[in-house]
Design an enzyme around this catalytic site. Sequence first.
Site, PDB file in Angstrom:
ATOM      1  N   LYS A  88       7.417  18.462  66.624  1.00 20.62           N
ATOM      2  CA  LYS A  88       8.159  19.644  67.069  1.00 20.62           C
ATOM      3  C   LYS A  88       7.232  20.857  67.177  1.00 20.62           C
ATOM      4  O   LYS A  88       7.341  21.650  68.118  1.00 20.62           O
ATOM      5  CB  LYS A  88       9.323  19.919  66.107  1.00 20.62           C
ATOM      6  CG  LYS A  88      10.447  18.900  66.240  1.00 20.62           C
ATOM      7  CD  LYS A  88      11.450  18.961  65.104  1.00 20.62           C
ATOM      8  CE  LYS A  88      12.477  17.842  65.246  1.00 20.62           C
ATOM      9  NZ  LYS A  88      13.431  17.783  64.125  1.00 20.62           N
ATOM     10  N   GLN A 146      14.977  20.333  58.682  1.00 22.52           N
ATOM     11  CA  GLN A 146      14.675  18.926  58.956  1.00 22.52           C
ATOM     12  C   GLN A 146      15.426  18.022  57.981  1.00 22.52           C
ATOM     13  O   GLN A 146      15.346  18.186  56.768  1.00 22.52           O
ATOM     14  CB  GLN A 146      13.164  18.679  58.842  1.00 22.52           C
ATOM     15  CG  GLN A 146      12.750  17.266  59.186  1.00 22.52           C
ATOM     16  CD  GLN A 146      13.049  16.906  60.633  1.00 22.52           C
ATOM     17  OE1 GLN A 146      12.764  17.667  61.549  1.00 22.52           O
ATOM     18  NE2 GLN A 146      13.624  15.733  60.833  1.00 22.52           N
ATOM     19  N   ASP A 169      19.993  22.964  66.591  1.00 18.65           N
ATOM     20  CA  ASP A 169      20.302  21.534  66.482  1.00 18.65           C
ATOM     21  C   ASP A 169      21.679  21.209  67.053  1.00 18.65           C
ATOM     22  O   ASP A 169      21.983  20.049  67.328  1.00 18.65           O
ATOM     23  CB  ASP A 169      20.260  21.088  65.011  1.00 18.65           C
ATOM     24  CG  ASP A 169      18.904  20.515  64.611  1.00 18.65           C
ATOM     25  OD1 ASP A 169      18.225  19.935  65.483  1.00 18.65           O
ATOM     26  OD2 ASP A 169      18.528  20.643  63.437  1.00 18.65           O
TER      27      ASP A 169
END
Length: 282
Positions: free
Chosen positions: A53, A97, A119
Amino acid sequence: MFKILDGKKIAEQLRCELTEKIFEFKKIKGKKIVLAVILVGQNHASQIYVRNKIKACEEVGITSLVHRLPEQVSQQELENLIKTLADDKSINGILVQLPLPAHLSQSALKLIPDSKDVDGFSENNVGKLCLNLPTTVACTPYGVMKMLEYEHIEIKGKNAVVVGRSNIVGKPMAMLLLNADATVTVCHSKTKNLKEQCLKADILVAAIGQAKFITADMVKDGATVIDVGMNRDENGKVCGDVDFENVKDKCAYITPVPGGVGPMTITMLMYNTYMAALRSEN
């Protein structure tokens, strides 16, 4: 003859387009686009995902700020960090995460404002997806839709079967396909006659987390097969939820693992962060 849905190639094209948009944003607005990433502990897979990422951020021109917390960080410390990032106007997106260590609750994610939820996991963003309203969509299913769009694969009126009902992939995937006018069936561990359900699918999305679970006798001739899985086979080799070698010759389109949905997931995270920055200016 089947065609590979090359997620890596499609992602590269989309990232090139996004890089130009981000360059223009920074030029006109005179400010950076910033993604804050929180990584707790030493989970090997999570470290790889975060590294990918960060690399993608660099590629498209997004500034990444990574907060690495020790394995034994307390719930309160995690929540305090999220609150600080939520209040920081210079930060456009916040990503925690997953998975978190067992002693931590994912309830901390509720502290991420909807506007910074890149997200697409927040209750409000999921609710808007169900109502077919503009929102931030979970990156993996959003990436799948972009792949189908890129290859001009017809969705309207088609039978779509999603195998898996997770909040991260299965459920939002089903809603996106439904919003695109497919007739959608969601299958899961309690589904009876799973094979018969899968055989109805013009578009079959496998997101069940079991190596090579979808076999050739479960796939309709000419179907589009999307493999969201990321597993290890008996030889330790990376594979998906679909038995690729035996299924491919029955398909019109099929995604490989790796190189299919994975690159698209990270690309849509970049896109969601860019969109969060755009909305913050309005």
